[in-house]
Design a protein around this motif. Structure first.
Motif, PDB file in Angstrom:
ATOM      1  N   ASP B 114      46.859  -6.638  48.280  1.00 58.64           N
ATOM      2  CA  ASP B 114      46.056  -7.816  47.912  1.00 58.64           C
ATOM      3  C   ASP B 114      44.684  -7.461  47.359  1.00 58.64           C
ATOM      4  O   ASP B 114      43.685  -8.089  47.726  1.00 58.64           O
ATOM      5  CB  ASP B 114      45.893  -8.762  49.112  1.00 58.64           C
ATOM      6  CG  ASP B 114      47.168  -9.558  49.358  1.00 58.64           C
ATOM      7  OD1 ASP B 114      47.887  -9.803  48.384  1.00 58.64           O
ATOM      8  OD2 ASP B 114      47.422  -9.914  50.514  1.00 58.64           O
ATOM      9  N   GLN B 115      44.615  -6.462  46.499  1.00 56.64           N
ATOM     10  CA  GLN B 115      43.326  -6.063  45.935  1.00 56.64           C
ATOM     11  C   GLN B 115      42.978  -6.928  44.718  1.00 56.64           C
ATOM     12  O   GLN B 115      43.843  -7.604  44.166  1.00 56.64           O
ATOM     13  CB  GLN B 115      43.380  -4.591  45.520  1.00 56.64           C
ATOM     14  CG  GLN B 115      43.551  -3.636  46.667  1.00 56.64           C
ATOM     15  CD  GLN B 115      42.422  -3.726  47.667  1.00 56.64           C
ATOM     16  OE1 GLN B 115      41.264  -3.690  47.293  1.00 56.64           O
ATOM     17  NE2 GLN B 115      42.753  -3.888  48.935  1.00 56.64           N
ATOM     18  N   LYS B 170      58.221  -2.684  46.617  1.00 58.66           N
ATOM     19  CA  LYS B 170      58.868  -3.940  46.213  1.00 58.66           C
ATOM     20  C   LYS B 170      59.668  -4.529  47.369  1.00 58.66           C
ATOM     21  O   LYS B 170      59.708  -5.733  47.580  1.00 58.66           O
ATOM     22  CB  LYS B 170      59.818  -3.696  45.043  1.00 58.66           C
ATOM     23  CG  LYS B 170      59.170  -3.686  43.688  1.00 58.66           C
ATOM     24  CD  LYS B 170      60.236  -3.311  42.692  1.00 58.66           C
ATOM     25  CE  LYS B 170      59.993  -3.846  41.326  1.00 58.66           C
ATOM     26  NZ  LYS B 170      61.044  -3.385  40.398  1.00 58.66           N
ATOM     27  N   LEU B 171      60.321  -3.629  48.116  1.00 51.52           N
ATOM     28  CA  LEU B 171      61.149  -4.066  49.234  1.00 51.52           C
ATOM     29  C   LEU B 171      60.284  -4.693  50.329  1.00 51.52           C
ATOM     30  O   LEU B 171      60.657  -5.665  50.963  1.00 51.52           O
ATOM     31  CB  LEU B 171      61.906  -2.852  49.786  1.00 51.52           C
ATOM     32  CG  LEU B 171      62.966  -3.122  50.825  1.00 51.52           C
ATOM     33  CD1 LEU B 171      64.162  -3.771  50.164  1.00 51.52           C
ATOM     34  CD2 LEU B 171      63.392  -1.838  51.507  1.00 51.52           C
ATOM     35  N   LEU B 172      59.090  -4.092  50.535  1.00 54.65           N
ATOM     36  CA  LEU B 172      58.234  -4.550  51.632  1.00 54.65           C
ATOM     37  C   LEU B 172      57.359  -5.737  51.221  1.00 54.65           C
ATOM     38  O   LEU B 172      56.841  -6.448  52.063  1.00 54.65           O
ATOM     39  CB  LEU B 172      57.329  -3.400  52.096  1.00 54.65           C
ATOM     40  CG  LEU B 172      58.046  -2.193  52.691  1.00 54.65           C
ATOM     41  CD1 LEU B 172      57.073  -1.069  52.946  1.00 54.65           C
ATOM     42  CD2 LEU B 172      58.745  -2.583  53.984  1.00 54.65           C
ATOM     43  N   ALA B 173      57.168  -5.935  49.897  1.00 57.50           N
ATOM     44  CA  ALA B 173      56.215  -6.950  49.436  1.00 57.50           C
ATOM     45  C   ALA B 173      56.695  -8.358  49.758  1.00 57.50           C
ATOM     46  O   ALA B 173      57.897  -8.578  49.959  1.00 57.50           O
ATOM     47  CB  ALA B 173      56.023  -6.807  47.934  1.00 57.50           C
ATOM     48  N   PRO B 175      58.131 -11.608  49.077  1.00 55.66           N
ATOM     49  CA  PRO B 175      58.993 -11.942  47.936  1.00 55.66           C
ATOM     50  C   PRO B 175      58.511 -13.167  47.161  1.00 55.66           C
ATOM     51  O   PRO B 175      58.948 -13.385  46.040  1.00 55.66           O
ATOM     52  CB  PRO B 175      60.350 -12.208  48.591  1.00 55.66           C
ATOM     53  CG  PRO B 175      60.040 -12.535  50.008  1.00 55.66           C
ATOM     54  CD  PRO B 175      58.805 -11.782  50.360  1.00 55.66           C
ATOM     55  N   TYR B 176      57.652 -13.983  47.775  1.00 55.09           N
ATOM     56  CA  TYR B 176      57.245 -15.210  47.092  1.00 55.09           C
ATOM     57  C   TYR B 176      56.013 -15.029  46.217  1.00 55.09           C
ATOM     58  O   TYR B 176      55.867 -15.669  45.197  1.00 55.09           O
ATOM     59  CB  TYR B 176      56.972 -16.325  48.097  1.00 55.09           C
ATOM     60  CG  TYR B 176      58.167 -16.603  48.959  1.00 55.09           C
ATOM     61  CD1 TYR B 176      59.293 -17.212  48.430  1.00 55.09           C
ATOM     62  CD2 TYR B 176      58.194 -16.221  50.298  1.00 55.09           C
ATOM     63  CE1 TYR B 176      60.407 -17.451  49.207  1.00 55.09           C
ATOM     64  CE2 TYR B 176      59.306 -16.456  51.083  1.00 55.09           C
ATOM     65  CZ  TYR B 176      60.404 -17.072  50.537  1.00 55.09           C
ATOM     66  OH  TYR B 176      61.502 -17.302  51.296  1.00 55.09           O
ATOM     67  N   SER B 177      55.082 -14.171  46.631  1.00 59.37           N
ATOM     68  CA  SER B 177      53.863 -14.064  45.838  1.00 59.37           C
ATOM     69  C   SER B 177      53.652 -12.674  45.246  1.00 59.37           C
ATOM     70  O   SER B 177      53.339 -12.542  44.067  1.00 59.37           O
ATOM     71  CB  SER B 177      52.654 -14.464  46.688  1.00 59.37           C
ATOM     72  OG  SER B 177      52.601 -13.664  47.839  1.00 59.37           O
ATOM     73  N   LEU B 179      55.855 -10.029  44.960  1.00 61.22           N
ATOM     74  CA  LEU B 179      56.956  -9.477  44.161  1.00 61.22           C
ATOM     75  C   LEU B 179      56.909  -9.950  42.700  1.00 61.22           C
ATOM     76  O   LEU B 179      57.056  -9.135  41.784  1.00 61.22           O
ATOM     77  CB  LEU B 179      58.293  -9.808  44.825  1.00 61.22           C
ATOM     78  CG  LEU B 179      59.478  -8.961  44.416  1.00 61.22           C
ATOM     79  CD1 LEU B 179      59.209  -7.480  44.578  1.00 61.22           C
ATOM     80  CD2 LEU B 179      60.715  -9.338  45.200  1.00 61.22           C
ATOM     81  N   PRO B 180      56.676 -11.272  42.454  1.00 62.48           N
ATOM     82  CA  PRO B 180      56.573 -11.672  41.044  1.00 62.48           C
ATOM     83  C   PRO B 180      55.408 -10.967  40.334  1.00 62.48           C
ATOM     84  O   PRO B 180      55.553 -10.544  39.188  1.00 62.48           O
ATOM     85  CB  PRO B 180      56.306 -13.178  41.113  1.00 62.48           C
ATOM     86  CG  PRO B 180      56.725 -13.610  42.454  1.00 62.48           C
ATOM     87  CD  PRO B 180      56.625 -12.430  43.355  1.00 62.48           C
ATOM     88  N   SER B 181      54.267 -10.812  41.031  1.00 61.36           N
ATOM     89  CA  SER B 181      53.126 -10.152  40.393  1.00 61.36           C
ATOM     90  C   SER B 181      53.468  -8.715  40.030  1.00 61.36           C
ATOM     91  O   SER B 181      53.104  -8.225  38.960  1.00 61.36           O
ATOM     92  CB  SER B 181      51.908 -10.149  41.316  1.00 61.36           C
ATOM     93  OG  SER B 181      51.453 -11.457  41.507  1.00 61.36           O
ATOM     94  N   PHE B 184      55.770  -8.702  36.988  1.00 66.16           N
ATOM     95  CA  PHE B 184      55.040  -8.977  35.751  1.00 66.16           C
ATOM     96  C   PHE B 184      54.213  -7.765  35.331  1.00 66.16           C
ATOM     97  O   PHE B 184      54.157  -7.414  34.167  1.00 66.16           O
ATOM     98  CB  PHE B 184      54.130 -10.198  35.896  1.00 66.16           C
ATOM     99  CG  PHE B 184      54.858 -11.514  35.803  1.00 66.16           C
ATOM    100  CD1 PHE B 184      55.622 -11.814  34.685  1.00 66.16           C
ATOM    101  CD2 PHE B 184      54.788 -12.446  36.821  1.00 66.16           C
ATOM    102  CE1 PHE B 184      56.301 -13.024  34.587  1.00 66.16           C
ATOM    103  CE2 PHE B 184      55.461 -13.649  36.737  1.00 66.16           C
ATOM    104  CZ  PHE B 184      56.221 -13.952  35.616  1.00 66.16           C
TER     105      PHE B 184
END
Lengths: 283, 335
Positions: B114-115, B170-173, B175-177, B179-181, B184
């Motif tokens: 979340d940087q 990616k696996l740990l992130a 998935p709603y906020s 992972l899409p970032s 992209f």
């Protein structure tokens, strides 16, 4: 989680300590994070799942052929009944009642369903009686990621009749949009639940030049304990939806705080103190 | 008259064409005349009127983005040409030593933690540079006799490790906020680039370009076998290090700003070679101009083709891959 947290074995994505810090103060919410269970991208192994011996697996969200076949396969592999519920926001009451029936918890399910229906009916009434403002939903730290019109990400805002400026004929779901496009859309209100974005625009001349920001129409929502409007697309969105309606109607702060307290009491069986509520609202 | 003779006038025309197209297209209607006025206004009297949205679009959005596309296009193409020359291999792209994979891992970690945007860019740049340092250090330890081969092999191995790291995050992130970032970012794009981003990155790209440009005649010698190059009196190791450092700096700076923009560094040197031949003294400036024009054109497509932004990585692959195949078939036919 809302209906019967005592029956829940653990969390898929949430960190329990963070949930408790953010207001789920009831000790029943103190349970382990197990990891999610979705198709190939699974953190919880099926063997650990079997070891936990659940009676039922519930998945609430999109119902598509992919999700259906995954649920079938999960049930075949584990022998555990799997229930897939359509996560459409307008059907929140039906979801609660359906799950209540399966779990034999009709009384609590009916109470929650009524609360959910109240919030949704109020929202539908608001949508029918007020002129619709246009909004842009800013996600990601730079605010240029958005949920397109009709997607689950902006459903909670659209229920109130607000018009999503991000309409696309060819795309669905999340998208990256250009700043020029946002200026061109010129939304009445900008809504976000990303604290980094709210900081980012303080120093950004282009965002600050937008009409919505100049007229103080940036509405920042909390993302604790869950996103109030999105992430995940669940019952949590009812809280944001209610809060948004209160903000649009300029309801007194006392009433707003009371509504938040009651929501936590009903849906999360947790008593929030006023300072806790204010902390959530002061984001 | 052949393509070689008219290459510079032709390229400059193509660049100017892309530039005009880029300035005149966008979601916000802004005529070239208006933009000319804004420029004139700027040079006659400096006034920063924040309320004027046309001026805002021009100064804060379109101009930085166009400058970034030119810089990054030229930078990636130059890095690609340099790597291809050094490795004497036309299949080499700027990420051969793991810059992109390292930068990708840094950026993805930044998003996961979340940087802020600035921090994500710094992490991408830092880890891209660090990765190449690691590759060079490990390659020195290896028992391979060909130093370039061991660089490539270590580069492939570490890039695979970075790829695994990215997959793990990616696996740990969320998935709603998150992972899409992450998705992209990995697809690349120039949206949201500000003047201050450019102020930080432009010097890095210029520092990377300068040694490549000044020492470009030495690259011709580097493409000879090491022994021959040595007999011609150049310090092969040192020259190679300078080229690697410059090309890496270019790629890391470009990737930290634009995310992963594939294919450009691979295809552009091939196009440039058609026009300029293999002489690196001509190849480098031709690659830079072609890269700038191509990325500028692609980015214009990415922001105007449909109503949302199409990720740059998708477009560069869609344009680059067919073109590459065309060049391959044509090259075979000639032989």
């Amino acid at each position: 989680m809302a209906l019967c947290p005592e029956k829940l074995l653990g969390y898929a994505n949430q960190n329990p300590a963070a949930l408790i810090r953010a207001g789920l103060t009831n000790p029943i919410f103190d349970k382990p994070k197990l990891g999610r269970l979705s198709g190939k991208n699974t953190l919880l192994s099926l063997e650990s799942l079997l070891q936990l011996q659940p009676d039922l697996i519930v998945d609430c969200g999109n119902v598509s052929n992919t999700h259906l076949s995954l649920a079938h396969r999960l049930q075949q592999l584990t022998g555990i009944n799997t229930l897939l519920i359509d996560g459409n926001l307008q059907d929140s009451a039906a979801q609660l009642q359906q799950l209540g029936q399966v779990l034999g918890l009709e009384t609590r399910a009916n109470i929650l369903a009524e609360k959910a229906n109240n919030i949704l009916n109020n929202a539908n009434h608001y949508a029918a009686t007020h002129s619709s403002k246009s909004f842009y939903f800013a996600r990601s730290p730079n605010g240029q990621q958005t949920g397109l019109s009709g997607s689950i990400h902006t459903q909670a805002i659209e229920v109130l009749g607000l018009k999503n400026v991000a309409q696309s004929q060819h795309f669905y779901g999340l998208a990256q949009v250009s700043m020029e496009q946002i200026i061109q859309w010129d939304p009445d209100v900008i809504i976000t639940q990303e604290p980094l974005f709210a900081q980012h625009i303080q120093h950004h001349p282009v965002w600050r030049s937008l009409r919505a920001i100049k007229t103080n129409q940036l509405l920042v929502f909390s993302n604790q304990p869950f996103g109030w409007l999105d992430t995940p697309p669940g019952i949590n969105r009812l809280l944001g939806l209610q809060y948004l309606q209160n903000r649009l109607l300029n309801i007194s702060p006392q009433q707003v705080e009371l509504d938040v307290q009651q929501f936590f009491e009903h849906f999360y069986q947790s008593q929030l103190s006023l300072p806790q509520v204010r902390q959530l609202l002061a984001i | 008259m052949t393509l070689t003779h008219i290459k510079y006038p032709l390229l400059i025309c193509v660049c100017l064409g892309s530039l005009l197209l880029a300035f005149s297209s966008g979601q916000y209607p802004l005529s070239l005349q208006q933009q000319g006025m804004l420029l004139l206004h700027f040079f006659s009297q400096h006034s920063n009127d924040i309320n004027d949205s046309a001026a805002n679009v021009f100064w804060h959005l379109r101009l930085p983005r166009i400058l970034a596309a030119i810089m990054i296009g030229a930078g990636l193409a130059a890095a690609g040409a340099a790597y291809q020359g050094m490795f004497r291999n036309p299949l080499v792209s700027p990420d051969i030593l793991g810059v992109s994979a390292g930068a990708g891992l840094g950026a993805v970690l930044g998003i996961y933690l979340d940087q802020s945007m600035l921090m994500i860019q710094l992490l991408a740049f830092g880890s891209g540079m660090l990765m190449v340092l690691l590759v060079c250090a490990i390659a020195r330890l290896s028992q391979q006799r060909d130093p370039m081969l061991s660089l490539v092999l270590v580069g492939i191995a570490l890039a695979a490790l970075c790829g695994a790291g990215i997959s793990l995050i990616k696996l740990l992130a969320d998935p709603y906020s998150q992972l899409p970032s992450i998705t992209f970012w990995l697809m690349g794009g120039l949206s949201g680039i500000s003047l201050s981003d450019l102020q930080a990155t432009m010097p890095l790209i210029l520092i990377g370009l300068l040694p490549l440009f000044l020492l470009r005649w030495r690259m011709n010698l580097l493409s000879l076998p090491d022994d021959e190059a040595k007999t011609l009196g150049i310090n092969v190791r040192q020259t190679r290090l300078i080229f690697i450092a410059s090309a890496t700096l270019l790629t890391a700076a470009a990737v930290s700003l634009a995310g992963i923009v594939g294919w450009l560094g691979l295809v552009v040197p091939h196009i440039a070679r058609l026009m300029a031949g293999a002489d690196f003294r001509q190849l480098l400036p031709t690659s830079m101009l072609t890269g700038a024009a191509l990325l500028l054109f692609t980015d214009t497509l990415s922001r105007t083709l449909v109503d949302i932004e199409l990720p740059l990585g998708i477009l560069t692959a869609c344009i680059g891959a067919p073109f590459f195949i065309f060049l391959l078939i044509r090259g075979q036919g000639r032989r």
